[in-house]
Every structure is written in structure tokens, then in C-alpha cells.
Write an enzyme that holds these catalytic residues in place. Structure first.
Site, PDB file in Angstrom:
ATOM      1  N   ASP A   1       0.827  -1.208   0.000  1.00  0.00           N
ATOM      2  CA  ASP A   1       0.000   0.000   0.000  1.00  0.00           C
ATOM      3  C   ASP A   1       0.864   1.262   0.000  1.00  0.00           C
ATOM      4  O   ASP A   1       1.984   1.266   0.505  1.00  0.00           O
ATOM      5  CB  ASP A   1      -0.917  -0.019   1.240  1.00  0.00           C
TER       6      ASP A   1
ATOM      7  N   HIS B   1       2.227   3.653  -9.052  1.00  0.00           N
ATOM      8  CA  HIS B   1       2.051   2.210  -9.326  1.00  0.00           C
ATOM      9  C   HIS B   1       3.233   1.676 -10.133  1.00  0.00           C
ATOM     10  O   HIS B   1       3.677   0.549  -9.918  1.00  0.00           O
ATOM     11  CB  HIS B   1       0.736   1.970 -10.081  1.00  0.00           C
TER      12      HIS B   1
ATOM     13  N   LEU C   1      10.134 -20.920  -5.138  1.00  0.00           N
ATOM     14  CA  LEU C   1       9.283 -19.947  -4.433  1.00  0.00           C
ATOM     15  C   LEU C   1       7.942 -19.927  -5.152  1.00  0.00           C
ATOM     16  O   LEU C   1       7.903 -19.933  -6.384  1.00  0.00           O
ATOM     17  CB  LEU C   1       9.912 -18.545  -4.503  1.00  0.00           C
TER      18      LEU C   1
HETATM   19  C1  IPE Z   1      -5.452  -2.689  -0.048  1.00  0.00           C
HETATM   20  O1  IPE Z   1      -5.105  -1.371  -0.232  1.00  0.00           O
HETATM   21  C2  IPE Z   1      -5.490  -3.403  -1.353  1.00  0.00           C
HETATM   22  C3  IPE Z   1      -4.200  -3.608  -2.009  1.00  0.00           C
HETATM   23  C4  IPE Z   1      -3.044  -3.276  -1.524  1.00  0.00           C
HETATM   24  C5  IPE Z   1      -4.260  -4.246  -3.285  1.00  0.00           C
HETATM   25  P1  IPE Z   1      -6.221  -0.241  -0.403  1.00  0.00           P
HETATM   26  O2  IPE Z   1      -5.506   1.036  -0.563  1.00  0.00           O
HETATM   27  O3  IPE Z   1      -7.171  -0.620  -1.473  1.00  0.00           O
HETATM   28  O4  IPE Z   1      -6.982  -0.317   0.992  1.00  0.00           O
HETATM   29  P2  IPE Z   1      -7.739   0.791   1.825  1.00  0.00           P
HETATM   30  O5  IPE Z   1      -8.749   1.406   0.909  1.00  0.00           O
HETATM   31  O6  IPE Z   1      -6.723   1.768   2.276  1.00  0.00           O
HETATM   32  O7  IPE Z   1      -8.344   0.059   2.972  1.00  0.00           O
HETATM   33  C1  IPE Z   2      -1.584   0.289  -3.353  1.00  0.00           C
HETATM   34  O1  IPE Z   2      -1.405   1.645  -3.396  1.00  0.00           O
HETATM   35  C2  IPE Z   2      -1.843  -0.304  -4.705  1.00  0.00           C
HETATM   36  C3  IPE Z   2      -3.221  -0.754  -4.922  1.00  0.00           C
HETATM   37  C4  IPE Z   2      -4.172  -0.754  -4.028  1.00  0.00           C
HETATM   38  C5  IPE Z   2      -3.544  -1.241  -6.241  1.00  0.00           C
HETATM   39  P1  IPE Z   2      -2.614   2.675  -3.362  1.00  0.00           P
HETATM   40  O2  IPE Z   2      -3.014   2.986  -4.752  1.00  0.00           O
HETATM   41  O3  IPE Z   2      -3.714   2.166  -2.496  1.00  0.00           O
HETATM   42  O4  IPE Z   2      -1.921   3.929  -2.691  1.00  0.00           O
HETATM   43  P2  IPE Z   2      -2.528   4.925  -1.643  1.00  0.00           P
HETATM   44  O5  IPE Z   2      -3.094   4.130  -0.527  1.00  0.00           O
HETATM   45  O6  IPE Z   2      -3.578   5.717  -2.364  1.00  0.00           O
HETATM   46  O7  IPE Z   2      -1.367   5.758  -1.214  1.00  0.00           O
HETATM   47 MG    MG Z   3      -4.105   2.382  -0.530  1.00  0.00          MG
END
Ligand code: IPE
Ligand code: IPE
Ligand code: MG
Length: 249
Positions: free
Chosen positions: A27, A44, A138
């Protein structure tokens, strides 16, 4: 001086006490980009480089299963442009990592509602899984369109159908039987869960399987996460006492 950079990885860690299965909620890509006034997509892209580094490190360290939360069932509610960019990145990742997976004995597996993914991504996934199916170094387990509640619903439906058909006696429904109907049927539960970017929540990830996992949450945003911090977390894991509800020694 140590001439083999990968050997230094092992010096600090007890090889007898490595987590067999590590799960990561990757995240913070969006916040990483925002801090730099970039588009979220750039975050990303940078995040996918971290994926490459952490897969490689896991292989070198000797972790057996690495489950990465790459896209949740809830992530379908993001803007279409971001979803498309994530799908394109996933496809690129699969194509560019094919050789790496073959050369390094890595088996690709997926969990989640992969039928919801675009056709071209599904094809690439099928190809990589087929090519790497015999590898046993792995398991790289990608959670794609994954939701823990949807997974449990799927398992309950399958078990209910078997019960109605008389193939399962309701008295034989045990935690073990439920585990066998999850996407992770063939895998032990994660020993360690890591979440980057400091959020103190599970966000619908592996709800059943995380029952006794050790949890480590770091403030580092996923694009800034790297092997050194991963090693520190593994070291910290090795200092913990896992009691599983029993009393310590
Ligand atoms: C969780 O992250 C999902 C992934 C890392 C794929 P999100 O960014 O979607 O989760 P919330 O919205 O902060 O709970
Ligand atoms: C995690 O990063 C990747 C996915 C959930 C696909 P985020 O896109 O949720 O990044 P933040 O949480 O907005 O910083
Ligand atoms: Mg996120």
C-alpha cells in the site's frame, strides 16, 4: 570483505526460523506519487519495481510462499483510468518476469476472482502459470481481484452444495474442511503479514488465513520499501514468540 552480496543476506537471519509464507499488503503507491506531485499511475509504476525487488529478495532468502495483495475486489471502484493502468502494468510485469521466474525456479499462482480480469491479462497469467508450474523454489502468489469475504462466500457455497447433494455430512464441516475450500487450499497460512504505508487495517485480505499470522506494519510507502527493510522485518519476526493461544515455554 564479502564478495558475494547475497550471502550477507543470510548472516543475520536464522535459516531454521524463516517464515514459510509471507503475505504483503502493498500500500501507498498513490501517496508516494502525490508527495512528488506526480500522477498516481507513476506511483504504481514505481511500486511494480519494488515488487520485482521483493520477489528476488524472497527467493534469495529462502521464503517459500510470497502472497502479494495487488488488486482487491474493492479496487474495481477506482477510476477506470487507474484500473486500466494497473492492468497494463500487471501484464507488463508478467511478460517481463517470465524469464526471471523460469531462471529462478519461481512458480506463479493467483488467488481471487481472476475471471473478472481483462482477457489479455488472463491469457498472460495462464501462460506464466503454465510455464512455471513445475518450479518449486518460491511460489509467487498474486492476489488479484481478491477479497477475503468473497473467498469465504465461495467456500460456503461450495460446501453447501456438497451438503445438499449428500457428499458432505454437516458434522464433518471443520476449520480444516473450510480451509480446503479457499483459494489457498494447498498452502499453509501466512506466518507473517506486512503492510506498508502505516494503515492499521486488513482491508479484506486473507480474513480466514491471518488468524495467527504475525503482523508488521511499516510507515514506509510501498515504492520506498526495499530489501533492507524487509530483512529488518524478518529479523524482528524471528525475535517473536508465537504462542497460538498456549502458554510460553
Ligand atoms: C489494499 O489497499 C489493497 C491492495 C493493496 C491491493 P487499499 O488502498 O485498497 O486499501 P484501503 O482502501 O486503504 O483500505
Ligand atoms: C496500493 O497503493 C496499490 C493498490 C491498491 C492497487 P494505493 O493505490 O492504495 O496507494 P494509496 O493508498 O492511495 O497511497
Ligand atoms: Mg491504498
Amino acid at each position: 570483505m564479502n564478495s558475494n552480496p547475497s550471502s550477507s543476506i543470510h548472516t543475520d537471519l536464522d535459516p531454521q526460523n524463516l517464515p514459510f509464507h509471507v503475505a504483503i499488503i502493498m500500500d501507498g503507491n498513490g501517496r508516494w506519487a502525490k508527495k512528488r506531485l506526480f500522477n498516481r499511475i507513476k506511483g504504481h509504476e514505481k511500486g511494480s519495481e519494488t515488487v520485482r525487488a521483493i520477489v528476488r529478495a524472497s527467493r534469495e532468502i529462502g521464503i517459500r510462499i510470497l502472497t502479494l495483495y495487488a488488486f482487491s475486489t474493492e479496487n474495481w471502484q477506482r477510476p477506470q483510468i487507474e484500473i486500466s493502468a494497473l492492468m497494463t502494468l500487471l501484464k507488463k510485469f508478467l511478460i517481463s518476469e517470465q524469464k526471471e521466474m523460469l531462471d529462478n525456479n519461481i512458480r506463479l499462482n493467483t488467488i481471487g476472482q481472476t475471471e473478472r480480469l481483462p482477457e489479455d491479462v488472463r491469457k498472460e497469467l495462464q501462460k506464466s502459470m503454465m510455464l512455471t508450474r513445475k518450479n518449486e523454489g518460491l511460489i509467487l502468489n498474486l492476489a488479484l481481484s481478491y477479497g477475503g469475504r468473497a473467498e469465504i462466500v465461495k467456500a460456503v457455497k461450495e460446501i453447501a452444495i456438497k451438503a445438499i447433494d449428500g457428499r458432505i455430512d454437516p458434522d464433518s464441516i471443520t476449520p480444516d474442511l473450510i480451509s480446503k475450500h479457499l483459494y489457498t487450499a494447498e498452502m499453509p497460512d501466512p506466518d507473517l503479514l506486512i503492510r506498508t504505508s502505516g494503515e492499521m487495517r486488513i482491508s479484506n485480505f486473507l480474513l480466514w488465513q491471518l488468524a495467527y499470522s504475525e503482523i508488521c506494519i511499516t510507515d514506509t510507502l510501498w515504492p520506498d520499501f526495499g530489501k533492507d527493510e524487509f530483512m529488518r522485518i524478518l529479523k524482528n519476526y524471528q525475535q517473536r514468540e508465537r504462542r497460538f493461544g498456549k502458554v510460553g515455554p
